[in-house]
Design a protein around this motif. Structure first.
Motif, PDB file in Angstrom:
ATOM      1  N   SER A  62       0.821  -1.214   0.000  1.00 31.32           N
ATOM      2  CA  SER A  62       0.000   0.000   0.000  1.00 31.32           C
ATOM      3  C   SER A  62       0.854   1.262   0.000  1.00 31.32           C
ATOM      4  O   SER A  62       2.004   1.264   0.451  1.00 31.32           O
ATOM      5  N   LYS A  63       0.261   2.329  -0.508  1.00 31.14           N
ATOM      6  CA  LYS A  63       0.830   3.661  -0.401  1.00 31.14           C
ATOM      7  C   LYS A  63       0.046   4.399   0.683  1.00 31.14           C
ATOM      8  O   LYS A  63      -1.183   4.470   0.630  1.00 31.14           O
ATOM      9  N   VAL A  64       0.766   4.924   1.655  1.00 26.20           N
ATOM     10  CA  VAL A  64       0.152   5.547   2.823  1.00 26.20           C
ATOM     11  C   VAL A  64       0.734   6.948   2.993  1.00 26.20           C
ATOM     12  O   VAL A  64       1.948   7.132   2.839  1.00 26.20           O
TER      13      VAL A  64
ATOM     14  N   GLY B 262       7.984   9.652   0.162  1.00 28.41           N
ATOM     15  CA  GLY B 262       8.811   9.034  -0.868  1.00 28.41           C
ATOM     16  C   GLY B 262       9.583   7.821  -0.374  1.00 28.41           C
ATOM     17  O   GLY B 262      10.247   7.146  -1.172  1.00 28.41           O
ATOM     18  N   GLN B 263       9.501   7.519   0.896  1.00 19.73           N
ATOM     19  CA  GLN B 263      10.253   6.397   1.477  1.00 19.73           C
ATOM     20  C   GLN B 263       9.498   5.084   1.292  1.00 19.73           C
ATOM     21  O   GLN B 263       8.294   5.000   1.527  1.00 19.73           O
ATOM     22  N   ARG B 264      10.236   4.052   0.890  1.00 20.00           N
ATOM     23  CA  ARG B 264       9.680   2.699   0.822  1.00 20.00           C
ATOM     24  C   ARG B 264      10.308   1.879   1.941  1.00 20.00           C
ATOM     25  O   ARG B 264      11.522   1.946   2.165  1.00 20.00           O
ATOM     26  N   VAL B 265       9.492   1.132   2.641  1.00 16.78           N
ATOM     27  CA  VAL B 265       9.967   0.314   3.755  1.00 16.78           C
ATOM     28  C   VAL B 265       9.529  -1.129   3.530  1.00 16.78           C
ATOM     29  O   VAL B 265       8.382  -1.382   3.157  1.00 16.78           O
ATOM     30  N   GLU B 266      10.466  -2.050   3.724  1.00 14.85           N
ATOM     31  CA  GLU B 266      10.161  -3.475   3.582  1.00 14.85           C
ATOM     32  C   GLU B 266      10.623  -4.214   4.830  1.00 14.85           C
ATOM     33  O   GLU B 266      11.672  -3.887   5.405  1.00 14.85           O
TER      34      GLU B 266
ATOM     35  N   VAL C  90       6.818  -7.941   3.580  1.00 20.92           N
ATOM     36  CA  VAL C  90       5.724  -6.998   3.452  1.00 20.92           C
ATOM     37  C   VAL C  90       6.338  -5.621   3.233  1.00 20.92           C
ATOM     38  O   VAL C  90       7.441  -5.333   3.721  1.00 20.92           O
ATOM     39  N   SER C  91       5.642  -4.762   2.492  1.00 18.15           N
ATOM     40  CA  SER C  91       6.207  -3.432   2.223  1.00 18.15           C
ATOM     41  C   SER C  91       5.138  -2.353   2.220  1.00 18.15           C
ATOM     42  O   SER C  91       3.948  -2.620   2.052  1.00 18.15           O
ATOM     43  N   VAL C  92       5.597  -1.119   2.414  1.00 21.95           N
ATOM     44  CA  VAL C  92       4.728   0.052   2.353  1.00 21.95           C
ATOM     45  C   VAL C  92       5.538   1.195   1.770  1.00 21.95           C
ATOM     46  O   VAL C  92       6.759   1.265   1.928  1.00 21.95           O
ATOM     47  N   THR C  93       4.857   2.104   1.045  1.00 22.70           N
ATOM     48  CA  THR C  93       5.486   3.311   0.528  1.00 22.70           C
ATOM     49  C   THR C  93       4.761   4.515   1.109  1.00 22.70           C
ATOM     50  O   THR C  93       3.529   4.571   1.084  1.00 22.70           O
TER      51      THR C  93
END
Length: 283
Positions: A106-108, A262-266, A278-281
């Motif tokens: 998801s993008k949050v 703009g940060q993506r976290v996995e 699992v990831s989020v942007t």
């Protein structure tokens, strides 16, 4: 999020025991309005865990009446480093609603809350109600069906300068706001799975692959299943029981960090079958 306009009416449906020592309804309404608007807010004057638990339950009652449905629970402050940060010597429990759960990838918004943070976590899925009687990790494992990768997105909610220790954290529903949930990873019952959960390495990285934080499963009370045992007992004390399908957040495996646009976290789980992730942007 639409909240009920009169909290007094909502109190009618609450058990009488929930009306014990607790912040006034007007204070709960004030917090709920700020929470919905994502405004840093004033804390409650709670001196005991009973007061704080009542505040939590009243907040959740409002959110449920606005369309949320309880889908699980979180055990917060299960890692020593997080307990030290919040000057606590024991975990506290929060309640998860379906409106808080978003899917993998998801993008949050980076500003998803008043004081937003993110952390590596893990969900364990309840198999049946036998979990309520579990006293050890091995007993708990017999009543857990699966694990789901989880990046929790908590919101400390209270304005900087407000007291925020274990009791205050409980009063604001253990900072539950959002969480990104990955695919189901079935877990066979047995001592090997108990050991595997303790030895799993949970690694959180950014979009470049740089490590933002990591920890072993044993960081949460020695084993994620110990967090489940604690959570079941704590909820029972407030009249709640776990049921099949409930999602149980076991706590932090990393530092709590503020999101950046703009940060993506996995987050990946090394040691579990298939190395789930699992990831989020953040936008």
């Amino acid at each position: 999020m639409r909240l009920v306009t009169s909290f007094a009416a909502a109190l009618i449906a609450l058990p009488a025991t929930a009306l014990a020592a607790c912040p006034e309804p007007a204070e709960i309404e004030r917090f709920a309005a700020d929470w919905a608007a994502k405004r840093p807010t004033k804390g409650f004057a709670v001196d005991t865990l009973a007061d704080a638990g009542c505040a939590r339950d009243r907040i959740v009652a409002l959110l449920e009446r606005s369309g949320g449905k309880v889908v699980g629970y979180k055990a917060a402050l299960t890692a020593k480093a997080v307990q030290e940060r919040f000057k606590a010597n024991a975990p506290v429990a929060g309640i998860l609603l379906d409106t808080m759960i978003v899917p993998d990838g998801s993008k949050v918004p980076a500003g998803f809350g008043a004081r937003p943070l993110f952390e590596a976590d893990m969900l364990l899925v309840v198999k049946d109600e036998g979990i309520n009687g579990a006293k050890t990790p091995d007993e708990a494992m017999a009543h857990i069906s699966a694990m789901r990768p989880f990046i929790e997105l908590p919101d400390l909610a209270l304005a900087p300068g407000e007291k925020l220790e274990g009791t205050q954290l409980l009063s604001v529903n253990a900072a539950a706001r959002l969480g990104v949930v990955g695919a189901v990873v079935p877990l066979p019952p047995g001592p090997e799975t108990v050991r595997m959960l303790a030895e799993t390495r949970i690694v959180m990285t950014d979009g470049t692959g740089a490590v933002l934080g990591e920890g072993l499963g044993s960081a949460t009370l020695g084993n994620p299943l110990n967090a489940v045992v604690w959570l079941a007992a704590d909820l029972a004390a407030s009249g709640r029981k776990l049921k099949a399908g409930d999602l149980l957040s076991v706590g932090s495996f990393s530092a709590l960090l503020p999101p950046k646009a703009g940060q993506r976290v996995e987050v990946r789980y090394e040691g579990l079958p298939g190395t789930p992730k699992v990831s989020v942007t953040f936008e």
